[in-house]
Write a protein that holds these residues in place. Structure first.
Motif, mmCIF file in Angstrom:
data_model
loop_
_atom_site.group_PDB
_atom_site.id
_atom_site.type_symbol
_atom_site.label_atom_id
_atom_site.label_comp_id
_atom_site.label_asym_id
_atom_site.label_seq_id
_atom_site.Cartn_x
_atom_site.Cartn_y
_atom_site.Cartn_z
ATOM 1 N N TRP A 62 8.418 8.494 -16.025
ATOM 2 C CA TRP A 62 9.811 8.192 -15.672
ATOM 3 C C TRP A 62 9.829 7.102 -14.599
ATOM 4 O O TRP A 62 9.170 7.227 -13.554
ATOM 5 N N VAL A 63 10.562 6.045 -14.882
ATOM 6 C CA VAL A 63 10.813 5.009 -13.864
ATOM 7 C C VAL A 63 12.290 4.622 -13.970
ATOM 8 O O VAL A 63 12.870 4.700 -15.058
ATOM 9 N N PRO A 64 12.906 4.202 -12.866
ATOM 10 C CA PRO A 64 14.332 3.866 -12.934
ATOM 11 C C PRO A 64 14.613 2.726 -13.913
ATOM 12 O O PRO A 64 15.700 2.648 -14.485
ATOM 13 N N ASP A 65 13.614 1.895 -14.138
ATOM 14 C CA ASP A 65 13.796 0.731 -15.022
ATOM 15 C C ASP A 65 14.103 1.122 -16.465
ATOM 16 O O ASP A 65 14.418 0.253 -17.271
ATOM 17 N N ARG A 66 13.997 2.389 -16.790
ATOM 18 C CA ARG A 66 14.358 2.759 -18.167
ATOM 19 C C ARG A 66 15.855 2.530 -18.409
ATOM 20 O O ARG A 66 16.303 2.472 -19.544
ATOM 21 N N TYR A 67 16.618 2.379 -17.338
ATOM 22 C CA TYR A 67 18.068 2.188 -17.489
ATOM 23 C C TYR A 67 18.541 0.750 -17.266
ATOM 24 O O TYR A 67 19.727 0.472 -17.356
ATOM 25 N N PHE A 68 17.647 -0.129 -16.898
ATOM 26 C CA PHE A 68 18.059 -1.526 -16.691
ATOM 27 C C PHE A 68 16.842 -2.437 -16.723
ATOM 28 O O PHE A 68 15.701 -1.970 -16.669
ATOM 29 N N GLU A 69 17.126 -3.716 -16.797
ATOM 30 C CA GLU A 69 16.040 -4.693 -16.781
ATOM 31 C C GLU A 69 16.533 -5.892 -15.975
ATOM 32 O O GLU A 69 17.723 -6.219 -16.008
ATOM 33 N N ASP A 70 15.610 -6.537 -15.275
ATOM 34 C CA ASP A 70 16.028 -7.721 -14.518
ATOM 35 C C ASP A 70 16.442 -8.830 -15.484
ATOM 36 O O ASP A 70 15.875 -8.969 -16.561
ATOM 37 N N TYR A 71 17.415 -9.596 -15.048
ATOM 38 C CA TYR A 71 17.949 -10.661 -15.894
ATOM 39 C C TYR A 71 17.790 -11.986 -15.167
ATOM 40 O O TYR A 71 18.216 -12.116 -14.012
ATOM 41 N N TRP A 93 0.825 -1.196 0.000
ATOM 42 C CA TRP A 93 0.000 0.000 0.000
ATOM 43 C C TRP A 93 0.863 1.251 0.000
ATOM 44 O O TRP A 93 1.885 1.231 0.680
ATOM 45 N N PRO A 94 0.581 2.313 -0.770
ATOM 46 C CA PRO A 94 -0.647 2.572 -1.544
ATOM 47 C C PRO A 94 -0.686 1.943 -2.937
ATOM 48 O O PRO A 94 -1.556 2.319 -3.725
ATOM 49 N N LYS A 95 0.221 1.014 -3.213
ATOM 50 C CA LYS A 95 0.167 0.213 -4.431
ATOM 51 C C LYS A 95 0.217 1.020 -5.725
ATOM 52 O O LYS A 95 -0.379 0.641 -6.725
ATOM 53 N N TYR A 96 0.917 2.151 -5.708
ATOM 54 C CA TYR A 96 1.076 2.907 -6.948
ATOM 55 C C TYR A 96 2.103 2.194 -7.814
ATOM 56 O O TYR A 96 3.034 1.560 -7.307
ATOM 57 N N ARG A 97 1.938 2.382 -9.110
ATOM 58 C CA ARG A 97 2.913 1.827 -10.057
ATOM 59 C C ARG A 97 3.436 2.953 -10.938
ATOM 60 O O ARG A 97 2.683 3.839 -11.323
ATOM 61 N N GLY A 98 4.719 2.859 -11.242
ATOM 62 C CA GLY A 98 5.285 3.773 -12.236
ATOM 63 C C GLY A 98 5.349 5.227 -11.816
ATOM 64 O O GLY A 98 5.449 6.110 -12.659
ATOM 65 N N ARG A 99 5.268 5.512 -10.538
ATOM 66 C CA ARG A 99 5.357 6.919 -10.111
ATOM 67 C C ARG A 99 6.790 7.250 -9.712
ATOM 68 O O ARG A 99 7.113 7.437 -8.525
ATOM 69 N N GLY A 100 7.644 7.282 -10.721
ATOM 70 C CA GLY A 100 9.071 7.444 -10.469
ATOM 71 C C GLY A 100 9.425 8.742 -9.780
ATOM 72 O O GLY A 100 10.263 8.783 -8.875
ATOM 73 N N LYS A 101 8.783 9.832 -10.213
ATOM 74 C CA LYS A 101 9.142 11.131 -9.622
ATOM 75 C C LYS A 101 8.769 11.150 -8.135
ATOM 76 O O LYS A 101 9.542 11.629 -7.301
ATOM 77 N N ASP A 102 7.598 10.613 -7.830
ATOM 78 C CA ASP A 102 7.205 10.537 -6.409
ATOM 79 C C ASP A 102 8.166 9.632 -5.638
ATOM 80 O O ASP A 102 8.539 9.930 -4.501
ATOM 81 N N ALA A 103 8.553 8.518 -6.265
ATOM 82 C CA ALA A 103 9.472 7.589 -5.587
ATOM 83 C C ALA A 103 10.772 8.307 -5.226
ATOM 84 O O ALA A 103 11.315 8.133 -4.129
ATOM 85 N N VAL A 104 11.267 9.129 -6.145
ATOM 86 C CA VAL A 104 12.520 9.865 -5.891
ATOM 87 C C VAL A 104 12.330 10.827 -4.712
ATOM 88 O O VAL A 104 13.196 10.939 -3.831
ATOM 89 N N GLN A 105 11.162 11.490 -4.671
ATOM 90 C CA GLN A 105 10.923 12.422 -3.555
ATOM 91 C C GLN A 105 10.806 11.658 -2.228
ATOM 92 O O GLN A 105 11.307 12.100 -1.194
ATOM 93 N N VAL A 106 10.166 10.501 -2.276
ATOM 94 C CA VAL A 106 10.026 9.670 -1.070
ATOM 95 C C VAL A 106 11.417 9.256 -0.569
ATOM 96 O O VAL A 106 11.720 9.357 0.626
#
Ligand code: BG6
Length: 468
Positions: free
Chosen positions: A317-326, A183-196
């Motif tokens: 914007w999400v950090p995953d734009r620069y990498f992917e899980d392998y 919770w709050p189960k947001y997805r793809g809120r990269g800018k908010d994640a950076v502020q958090v």
């Protein structure tokens, strides 16, 4: 010749847990975001088991500390629940029944010779602060957290001598704002994640500042989940992907915690991409002057990364734009949790702390293996024969020992966990404890690993299985 591994004198042996995963809901003045989540979406939790009872530690703490003593623990980390200790979230005024409970916990630990480590936050933000202010995206919430921290320090700071500001703060951003599994189960809120992430770093530094200003007789640190980023290959693209993952997922907290600054390369990228956090002019000095005394590092699994090959499913914007899980072929997996088992990472983490983080004192603050359906392994004496867990711990401890021999300043090992406890989403699906919990009766029964751990702690080491 035996190859006994002996750990440094005074080594911490014990386990970690958290208030919300063990205490049960009873008599709290507020609900946490996890309590609220269960109220409105119980289907998100395995078998619809919620955080209302968990281990019922609130009624069992005395017997549980006696059990921990029997398991050979000399230390135990749990968290204070903000929602239990604080009655008025705006002023930080404590709730008398919360105060009484944590005092009793401190006494019970002391009576059993167990050093308590108190963590202030284990993903359990008071729900009202999310509703009213937007949770950790709000600077006001940082101020309220510091009031709560001050209250906790002034009440218990003379009795508890090791404090932790946060457990795995990165999970708050990842799980709540990027990938939607808490919770709050947001997805793809990269800018908010950076502020958090920024606010959590600042909150930790401000709590450390408050702690030091109170001249209490102890030390204070932070607990981070370290998932070292291993690149798929040595290609420039994969190396760049792993460098970004390392910066974002690990160094975004490690650098401010230990060095008081953010990773420069990451800050440049966030700025270029227009997602840099907002800060106040006085913050940089606060972060610089209030670094941790020690680190707790939780390690369960590595992170394997590669350069992006698939398209992102979001334009945000999400950090995953620069990498992917392998998914590395032939990796060892714990099938119940889906996590890779890679014990050598403990050594890599220890060496990174030694070389890049001024060999700051640290301890392995969580490590463990969650297994479903452990009742299959009950032997004729009624005990769970979890030799797989013993093997798991031995392998990790062997690497830890090697790192210590090479100069790493590790001062302890805490397993996850003492008694099977409740967990976010998975509830009681996967069991981690040295003691099994019967959900019907509340009975605790020591597993084979519990006896093994007692011997390790008493001897301050062990002879790895397989050596003679
Ligand atoms: C750690 C957390 O990351 O992993 C714990 O600090 C958690 O809160 C533990 O319970 C095990 O993970 P899970 O999801 O299997 O419970």
């Amino acid at each position: 010749m035996s190859s006994r591994l002996t750990f440094p004198d005074g080594f911490l042996w014990g386990a970690a847990a958290s208030g919300p995963q063990t205490e049960g809901f009873f008599n709290k003045p507020h609900k946490s975001i996890m309590d609220h989540w269960y109220d409105i979406q119980p289907d998100d939790f395995f078998n619809q088991v919620g955080p209302d009872i968990t281990c019922d530690f609130i009624h069992h703490y005395e017997e549980d500390f006696a059990l921990m003593k029997r398991l050979g623990f000399n230390s135990y980390r749990t968290s204070i629940q903000w929602t239990r200790l604080i009655r008025d979230l705006e002023t930080g005024e404590p709730d008398p029944s919360g105060v009484a409970f944590y005092r009793n916990v401190i006494q019970a630990a002391e009576k059993n010779g167990i050093e308590l480590i108190f963590n202030l936050h284990h993903f359990d933000l008071p729900e009202e602060l999310l509703e009213r202010y937007g949770g950790w995206t709000s600077r006001h919430v940082v101020e309220l957290y510091v009031k709560y921290a001050r209250t906790a320090f002034s009440l218990f700071g003379n009795d508890v001598h090791r404090w932790v500001t946060f457990n795995e703060p990165m999970v708050i951003a990842e799980a709540g704002y990027l990938y939607g599994f808490h919770w709050p189960k947001y997805r793809g809120r990269g800018k908010d994640a950076v502020q958090v992430i920024y606010h959590l770093n600042l909150a930790s530094a401000l709590a450390i500042q408050a702690y030091r200003s109170m001249k209490l007789p102890g030390t204070i640190g932070i607990i981070l989940n370290l998932t070292p980023a291993y690149p798929r290959s040595d290609s420039l693209e994969d190396l760049a992907a792993s460098a970004f993952a390392e910066d974002f997922c690990n160094r975004f907290f490690l650098m401010p915690a230990v060095h008081g600054v953010f990773p420069e390369r990451l800050i440049r990228t966030l700025k270029q991409d227009g997602v840099l956090f907002e800060e106040s002019s006085e913050d940089a000095a606060i972060l610089r002057q209030n670094t941790v005394d020690f680190l707790g590092l939780n390690y369960y699994h590595p992170r394997r990364v590669k350069a992006r090959e698939t398209r992102l499913d979001t334009a945000a914007w999400v950090p995953d734009r620069y990498f992917e899980d392998y998914e590395m072929p032939d990796r060892r997996i714990n099938p119940y949790r889906g996590w890779e088992i890679y014990p050598k990472a403990v050594y890599d983490i220890a060496m990174a702390v030694k070389q890049e983080y001024r060999n700051i004192p640290w301890y392995l603050s969580e490590n463990g293996m969650g297994v479903e359906g452990e009742e299959r392994f009950i032997d004729t004496s009624g005990r769970i024969k979890d030799d797989y867990r013993i093997a798991f711990y031995e392998e990790h401890l062997e690497w830890l020992h090697r790192a210590i021999e090479e100069g790493s300043s590790c001062f302890g090992f805490h397993a996850w966990t003492a008694i099977d406890c409740w967990s976010w989403n998975n509830a009681f699906k996967n069991r981690y404890g040295f003691a099994a919990l019967d959900l019907g009766t509340g009975k605790r029964t020591v597993k084979q690993s519990g006896d093994w751990f007692k011997a390790v702690s008493e001897q301050n080491g062990f002879i790895p299985s397989g050596s003679n």
